[in-house]
Design an enzyme around this catalytic site. Structure first.
Site, PDB file in Angstrom:
ATOM      1  N   LYS A   1       0.847  -1.202   0.000  1.00 35.27           N
ATOM      2  CA  LYS A   1       0.000   0.000   0.000  1.00 35.27           C
ATOM      3  C   LYS A   1       0.874   1.240   0.000  1.00 35.27           C
ATOM      4  CE  LYS A   1       0.835   1.619   4.291  1.00 35.27           C
ATOM      5  NZ  LYS A   1       1.449   2.898   4.562  1.00 35.27           N
TER       6      LYS A   1
ATOM      7  N   ASP B   1      -2.238  -1.621  10.676  1.00 40.01           N
ATOM      8  CA  ASP B   1      -2.456  -1.612   9.221  1.00 40.01           C
ATOM      9  C   ASP B   1      -3.085  -2.905   8.699  1.00 40.01           C
ATOM     10  OD1 ASP B   1      -1.554   0.928   8.649  1.00 40.01           O
ATOM     11  OD2 ASP B   1       0.471   0.314   8.063  1.00 40.01           O
TER      12      ASP B   1
END
Length: 287
Positions: free
Chosen positions: A11, A136
């Site tokens: 990401k 995350d």
């Protein structure tokens, strides 16, 4: 023995704001997260007993120091799985890069073991368990484009942004996330990213509206410590990037381009000037 495979996508943060520090040491954040086309490859295989993690990178731990192991252990205990599992990792995402490489591998464990052992977890359950491994991980379980709030676990899915080409470069330095957050004095930060405006631009499919608002408050710490980050951003902008930004706590930098030629030129310049060896041309990925 039965086996399954899974890709674990990296990401970037199109925008990252830190609102406050909690008493427990965690920080309240407001971020726009985006999956990109760089991924690790994991293979899951049933074995008689135990958890075995293997990787193709010697510097990575294969015990509880690896989030893969911890995710497998959590699920084994929670669902009282009697068999064991061997997880093999082929690592392509740069390590300690601000691209959630460890978290996305852990997220892949939730998906992989869910399939392999028929655990019948829905995404909500996986995300609730995933946050126990790392802030995350819930986002990485979900993937795509998302507004991330709280410590990162409060997620709102967003539409995919307009098509773009990315140049992503990780300089040959490792940045400690802990160091960055410990040295972030959020009360002194005057310029905060316009995350709400970016979310609106994403909803409207306005690439320029997104790139104009790209900002990351953690740059105030990391760039001061590692000026090479600013140098890489400059090279990307000179090569025609709409904008360039550090991802997460760094040191990875990404530039957003409308044409592949500009992204490729940036990659060549960054490599030639030895600013980074790990450089990729890729795109946004929305599953």
């Amino acid at each position: 023995m039965e086996k399954t495979e899974r890709r674990a996508y990296a990401k970037i943060n199109l925008g990252l704001d830190v609102l406050r520090r909690r008493e427990n040491g965690y920080h309240d954040v407001k971020m726009v997260m985006q999956t990109v086309g760089i991924y690790d490859e994991l293979t899951f295989e049933k074995i008689k007993e135990g958890i075995i993690v293997t990787t193709d990178k010697e510097e990575l731990p294969t015990d509880k120091g690896n989030l893969i192991y911890r995710a497998a252990e959590l699920l084994t205990e929670k669902y009282q799985i009697r068999e064991g599992i061997r997880i093999s990792l082929k690592k392509n995402i740069p390590i300690a890069a601000g691209m959630a490489g460890g978290s996305t591998d852990a997220a892949a464990v939730f998906h992989g073991m869910n399939t392999l052992f028929n655990l019948h977890m829905d995404e909500k359950t996986m995300r609730e368990e995933g946050v126990k491994i790392g802030a995350d991980v819930p986002y990485c379980i979900m993937g795509g484009t998302a507004l991330s709030e709280g410590i990162g676990e409060v997620l709102t899915a967003l539409p995919a942004p307009p098509k773009a080409v990315l140049c992503i470069a990780k300089p040959d330095i490792n940045v400690s996330t802990k160091f960055v957050y410990e040295n972030l004095h959020i009360e002194t930060v005057k310029d905060h990213p316009d995350i709400d405006g970016m979310v609106q631009a994403i909803r409207e499919g306005d690439l320029r509206g997104i790139t104009d608002r790209m900002a990351n408050v953690l740059e105030t710490v990391t760039v001061k410590e590692y000026p090479i980050i600013e140098e890489i951003k400059k090279k990307m902008l000179e090569s025609g990037a709409e904008n360039a930004l550090m991802s997460g706590s760094g040191p990875t930098v990404f530039g957003v381009f409308t044409e592949e030629a500009g992204a490729s030129e940036a990659m060549e310049r960054i490599r030639k000037e030895k600013l980074a060896q790990q450089v990729f041309v890729t795109e946004f990925v929305n599953m």
